[in-house]
Write a protein that holds these residues in place. Sequence first.
Motif: not given
Length: 145
Positions: A54-55, A60-61, A132-135
């Motif tokens: 979801s994050e 992406l949006a 962690e990768e997303l942050e």
Amino acid sequence: MSCEYFADKGMKIDGNYWLVHPQTGVAWNSTSIEDYKKTYEAQQILLEQERLESEKADQLAAIKEAVFNKLNDEQWRVQKAQEHLLMAELAGDQAEIGLSKADLAELLSQREQLRLASDKAEQTLADISTYEELEEFTFDVNISL
């Protein structure tokens, strides 16, 4: 959240104590404790994955919206360069035509670079598998056009 068993209090599930199994109403035993813990852990893993997805979808949006807005906000530059080229062509000024074409080509190249950077960021985002990768992931649309 957590799930652990206490002999005197029962199963502590997300901060609440249950003396009996919450779905069956039967008192806890060693088998039901282990089964519930396994099920609970599997559910938590799925929930965590759903939150991550979801994050990622939100990111992406945000990337798509930022690139769209940046390209739209800068469209006037392309139109201006096209008008300069047209004026030079109408005047028959070959030197000015060459400069105008070069300016227009540079603007279009920068816009394409932004699109390619967006595509790369979207692919990187799709490949992310941990928080962690997303942050650590960032995308800045404010490259100079």
